[in-house]
Motif scaffolding. Sequence first.
Motif, short mmCIF file in Angstrom:
data_model
loop_
_atom_site.label_atom_id
_atom_site.label_comp_id
_atom_site.label_asym_id
_atom_site.label_seq_id
_atom_site.Cartn_x
_atom_site.Cartn_y
_atom_site.Cartn_z
N THR A 261 8.77 -20.24 -3.32
CA THR A 261 7.41 -20.48 -3.84
C THR A 261 6.60 -19.20 -3.87
N VAL A 262 6.77 -18.35 -2.87
CA VAL A 262 6.08 -17.06 -2.89
C VAL A 262 6.54 -16.24 -4.10
N GLY A 263 7.80 -16.38 -4.46
CA GLY A 263 8.33 -15.65 -5.61
C GLY A 263 7.66 -16.01 -6.91
N PHE A 264 7.20 -17.24 -7.08
CA PHE A 264 6.51 -17.56 -8.33
C PHE A 264 4.99 -17.50 -8.18
N GLY A 265 4.50 -16.88 -7.08
CA GLY A 265 3.09 -16.58 -6.97
C GLY A 265 2.30 -17.40 -5.99
N ASP A 305 4.69 -3.77 3.52
CA ASP A 305 6.06 -3.25 3.67
C ASP A 305 6.60 -2.68 2.36
N GLY A 306 5.74 -1.99 1.62
CA GLY A 306 6.20 -1.34 0.39
C GLY A 306 6.45 -2.34 -0.71
N GLY A 307 7.13 -1.89 -1.75
CA GLY A 307 7.31 -2.71 -2.94
C GLY A 307 8.58 -3.52 -2.97
N LYS A 308 9.37 -3.52 -1.90
CA LYS A 308 10.68 -4.18 -1.98
C LYS A 308 10.58 -5.70 -2.04
N TRP A 309 9.42 -6.26 -1.66
CA TRP A 309 9.30 -7.71 -1.68
C TRP A 309 9.13 -8.26 -3.08
N TRP A 310 8.96 -7.41 -4.08
CA TRP A 310 8.88 -7.90 -5.45
C TRP A 310 10.21 -8.46 -5.93
N TRP A 311 11.28 -8.23 -5.15
CA TRP A 311 12.56 -8.83 -5.54
C TRP A 311 12.49 -10.36 -5.50
N LEU A 312 11.54 -10.90 -4.71
CA LEU A 312 11.36 -12.35 -4.71
C LEU A 312 10.97 -12.87 -6.10
N LEU A 313 10.11 -12.11 -6.78
CA LEU A 313 9.72 -12.49 -8.14
C LEU A 313 10.91 -12.41 -9.07
N VAL A 314 11.74 -11.37 -8.92
CA VAL A 314 12.91 -11.22 -9.78
C VAL A 314 13.89 -12.37 -9.57
N VAL A 315 14.13 -12.72 -8.30
CA VAL A 315 15.06 -13.82 -8.01
C VAL A 315 14.54 -15.13 -8.59
N THR A 316 13.25 -15.38 -8.42
CA THR A 316 12.67 -16.60 -8.96
C THR A 316 12.75 -16.63 -10.48
N ARG A 386 0.86 -22.76 6.64
CA ARG A 386 0.61 -23.90 5.76
C ARG A 386 0.39 -23.39 4.34
N PRO A 387 0.78 -24.16 3.34
CA PRO A 387 0.63 -23.71 1.95
C PRO A 387 -0.75 -24.03 1.41
N ARG A 388 -1.14 -23.30 0.38
CA ARG A 388 -2.29 -23.69 -0.42
C ARG A 388 -1.76 -24.67 -1.46
N LEU A 389 -1.86 -25.93 -1.12
CA LEU A 389 -1.07 -26.96 -1.78
C LEU A 389 -1.35 -27.05 -3.28
N TRP A 390 -2.60 -27.20 -3.68
CA TRP A 390 -2.89 -27.49 -5.07
C TRP A 390 -2.59 -26.32 -5.99
N SER A 391 -2.89 -25.11 -5.54
CA SER A 391 -2.55 -23.95 -6.38
C SER A 391 -1.04 -23.78 -6.49
N THR A 392 -0.33 -24.07 -5.40
CA THR A 392 1.13 -23.97 -5.44
C THR A 392 1.74 -24.99 -6.40
N LEU A 393 1.23 -26.23 -6.37
CA LEU A 393 1.73 -27.25 -7.29
C LEU A 393 1.38 -26.90 -8.73
N GLY A 394 0.19 -26.33 -8.95
CA GLY A 394 -0.17 -25.92 -10.30
C GLY A 394 0.75 -24.85 -10.84
N LEU A 395 1.09 -23.88 -10.00
CA LEU A 395 2.03 -22.84 -10.43
C LEU A 395 3.41 -23.43 -10.71
#
Length: 422
Positions: A261-265, A305-316, A386-395
């Motif tokens: 879910t973090v990978g798609f924003g 921790d630098g830019g390496k976590w953008w791989w989550l977006l790539v995987v998603t 805990r997630p931000r539920l409504w924004s996560t479901l919207g995404l």
Amino acid sequence: MSSRTPSGRPVARHGWAQALATVLGALIAMGTVAALGLWAAGATDLPGGSFPRVVAATVVTAVGGTVELSGDTGELVGAEGGLTVVPLSVTLVGALVIGRCFLRPLRHRAVAGAPELAGWAARIAALWLLAVLGLALAARHTYELSLGDGPLGDLGELFGIRPVVGFSTDVPPTVLIGLLWLAGVLLVALLVSRGAPLPTGLLRFQTSVRPAAHAMVLLLLTAVAIGLVVALVVAATRGHPAETFAVILLGLPNVAWPALTVGFGATWDGRVEGPFGLPMPHVLDEVLRTPGVSPLNLGTLTEHDGGKWWWLLVVTAVLLPATAFLMAARSPARVRAWQHAVHMALALALTVLMICLMARISARFGLSVLGIGDLGEGFSGRVLLRPRLWSTLGLALLWGLVTGFAGALLARGVRRRGRADH
């Protein structure tokens, strides 16, 4: 004995013996995974021979039960705490075993009557109820808490304070939630399996529901598989293998699915204080160890921790279109692209809702002596995620619509069942 289909192929009977094997198989698998994970986490050192009861409590929480922390500390000492976390590795293993065993006697069938399916599920549910009840009753223990050698220990010795703390489960809600969990697993198993029979009245839903359900389950399992590879690489290259294997055996989906879910924003809010920590990579613990609740998303991870976590977006960005393509390829050719988009959006939103409900974490513990609270990091702490539920479901809906439409276009060249509508 066994019955036979019109083609002469044998079909296994699904009676009480098979139901007992299903329940015992799930309990053995879940208990083994929980025990190995707790052993890797060092839980075998707990006092009073409590390890089996901690394993029972872990299995209880894996099916949705809640462990309550309590204390019998006398008038001079106060204790409070609570724990809400689902060890999703244990949950996943149990769900896979139950789903497999539930579907096995139904092989080689085109249609099954609702009474037959209900009877087979009821046998499993009756035995599962007894199993969960036994686990809930066994998942309780008390410990005498040492106050240490400092001033707090001196106070305890002076006033004869020997605080006793423990854990237990609220049995009726635990049994009820355990039955609801089982019902969800059996329903998902029927929806996911392409060859499992459905009652005649539900056959019209299988072209829209089954491809989406199958694709979502594969998406979740693929995320866990990727997380497993990453965890094994970390264990081999960065040390601390016991801690890593504890995370794998107890909470790998707790890491992999929120990471999806973090990978798609999506954004999760969390806080870590005291001696506790998150069952996640150390960097996440560092991001959330702040005075207040902090956001956890691609932006905060990258800043820390630098830019390496953008791989989550790539995987998603790879997994979701691939999932949509698979869903479209398993659907009849008459289903139009916009329908695929809607099916993908709804399926992904429901899947993300499940992640948001099951992957949240809440743990707290506090101890005070003579009204003095917050006695240091050794005696109080809190973990929250805990997630931000409504924004996560919207995404999830947005990603589902876009990738569902793209997947339908990509699947046009795949030979599928049925006639295409133009």
